[in-house]
Design a protein around this motif. Structure first.
Motif, PDB file in Angstrom:
ATOM      1  N   CYS A  56       7.236  -5.559   1.857  1.00 32.16           N
ATOM      2  CA  CYS A  56       5.908  -5.061   1.489  1.00 32.16           C
ATOM      3  C   CYS A  56       5.000  -6.269   1.290  1.00 32.16           C
ATOM      4  N   ARG A  57       4.169  -6.541   2.278  1.00 32.53           N
ATOM      5  CA  ARG A  57       3.316  -7.727   2.252  1.00 32.53           C
ATOM      6  C   ARG A  57       2.345  -7.641   3.420  1.00 32.53           C
ATOM      7  N   SER A 103      -4.363  -9.896  10.323  1.00 33.39           N
ATOM      8  CA  SER A 103      -3.508  -9.718   9.154  1.00 33.39           C
ATOM      9  C   SER A 103      -3.504  -8.238   8.777  1.00 33.39           C
ATOM     10  N   ILE A 104      -2.314  -7.632   8.771  1.00 28.94           N
ATOM     11  CA  ILE A 104      -2.165  -6.203   8.516  1.00 28.94           C
ATOM     12  C   ILE A 104      -1.003  -6.004   7.535  1.00 28.94           C
ATOM     13  N   PRO A 105      -1.135  -5.097   6.566  1.00 33.38           N
ATOM     14  CA  PRO A 105      -0.028  -4.857   5.629  1.00 33.38           C
ATOM     15  C   PRO A 105       1.160  -4.162   6.294  1.00 33.38           C
ATOM     16  N   VAL A 106       2.354  -4.479   5.813  1.00 34.02           N
ATOM     17  CA  VAL A 106       3.553  -3.736   6.185  1.00 34.02           C
ATOM     18  C   VAL A 106       4.228  -3.231   4.911  1.00 34.02           C
ATOM     19  N   ALA A 107       4.980  -2.160   5.044  1.00 37.49           N
ATOM     20  CA  ALA A 107       5.780  -1.620   3.936  1.00 37.49           C
ATOM     21  C   ALA A 107       6.884  -0.785   4.563  1.00 37.49           C
ATOM     22  N   PRO A 147       3.225  -1.976  11.222  1.00 31.78           N
ATOM     23  CA  PRO A 147       2.198  -2.322  10.242  1.00 31.78           C
ATOM     24  C   PRO A 147       1.163  -1.200  10.079  1.00 31.78           C
ATOM     25  N   HIS A 148       0.444  -1.256   8.945  1.00 32.73           N
ATOM     26  CA  HIS A 148      -0.471  -0.190   8.531  1.00 32.73           C
ATOM     27  C   HIS A 148      -1.942  -0.594   8.688  1.00 32.73           C
ATOM     28  N   PRO A 149      -2.567  -0.389   9.839  1.00 35.48           N
ATOM     29  CA  PRO A 149      -3.976  -0.753   9.981  1.00 35.48           C
ATOM     30  C   PRO A 149      -4.898   0.094   9.109  1.00 35.48           C
ATOM     31  N   GLU A 150      -4.458   1.301   8.744  1.00 33.10           N
ATOM     32  CA  GLU A 150      -5.295   2.157   7.893  1.00 33.10           C
ATOM     33  C   GLU A 150      -5.451   1.585   6.492  1.00 33.10           C
ATOM     34  N   ARG A 151      -4.635   0.603   6.141  1.00 34.24           N
ATOM     35  CA  ARG A 151      -4.739  -0.057   4.839  1.00 34.24           C
ATOM     36  C   ARG A 151      -5.547  -1.344   4.913  1.00 34.24           C
ATOM     37  N   ALA A 152      -6.203  -1.574   6.028  1.00 35.36           N
ATOM     38  CA  ALA A 152      -7.028  -2.783   6.189  1.00 35.36           C
ATOM     39  C   ALA A 152      -8.341  -2.393   6.847  1.00 35.36           C
TER      40      ALA A 152
END
Length: 225
Positions: free
Chosen positions: A115-116, A140-144, A196-201
């Motif tokens: 998670c980063r 840069s995109i978050p992953v979890a 990765p989660h683009p909806e969180r960026a």
């Protein structure tokens, strides 16, 4: 501008609201929310999103049970007709289990939950989903995820790369994914799965906006078509 999107919710989805908010913010229109147990999709959809989470608790292979949800038959049919379909994290797992994308998502190489924010390279900026990125752009995109290790045999990997179907690649080895693949397209280019989660960026309050161009690419391409 008319843009009819739908976000699918499975038992265990936990990023469906994030996806719906991203679509609302970028398009200015509320997406439809569809429950996995529905057998049909509304007519005239422009886009279908399968969000992240832990569908059915990931008690079997991640995404395997969700791939057999009633709504998936309609989604496969829509994808075959050319409707864009986007799966993020668990949604990516569902797409592979449903046969809409090749390969499989396995347990991370170090058996750990990651998670980063991670750095990605935009490997293909000629797709419906990536047209507003530059070629080889670093984002840069978050992953979890715990099961984000993308695996396919060498023949499949060679085909994906030869046909330009690797959309995103990790800039370093975060989870053991073959050839550091973070996102892949289907042969027709209308289905994208990525871990990765683009909806969180989407907004600066998220810590970055590098995911916004994906949604702007998609919506811009569909509305101008």
């Amino acid at each position: 501008m008319t843009f009819r999107a739908a976000v699918i919710t499975f038992p265990g989805s936990n990023c469906d609201r994030d996806m719906a908010e991203a679509l609302r913010i970028v398009s200015g229109q509320e997406p439809l929310r569809i429950w996995h147990g529905d057998a049909d999709l509304p007519d005239g959809l422009d886009f279908i999103a399968l969000p992240g989470g832990f569908s059915y608790g990931d008690y079997l292979r991640s995404g395997a049970m969700a791939a057999n949800s009633p709504i998936m038959r309609a989604i496969v049919s829509a994808a075959d007709r050319g409707v864009p379909v986007f799966g993020v994290c668990n949604g990516f797992q569902v797409l592979t289990e449903a046969g809409l994308l090749p390969g499989a998502l396995m347990r991370n190489a170090r058996q750990n939950f990651i998670c980063r924010d991670v750095e990605l390279t935009v490997t293909n900026n000629q797709s419906l989903f990536t047209a507003r990125y530059d070629a080889e752009q670093l984002i840069s995109i978050p992953v979890a995820h715990h099961d984000g290790n993308y695996f396919a045999d060498d023949e499949t990997l060679d085909k994906l790369e030869g046909e330009g179907r690797v959309a995103f690649r990790y800039s370093e080895d975060y989870n053991g994914s073959q050839r550091q693949i973070a996102g892949v397209l289907n042969a027709a280019g209308n289905v994208l799965g990525m871990m990765p989660h683009p909806e969180r960026a989407i907004e600066q309050a998220h810590g970055g906006t590098d995911g916004r161009a994906l949604f702007e690419s998609l919506i811009g391409e569909l509305v101008s078509a």
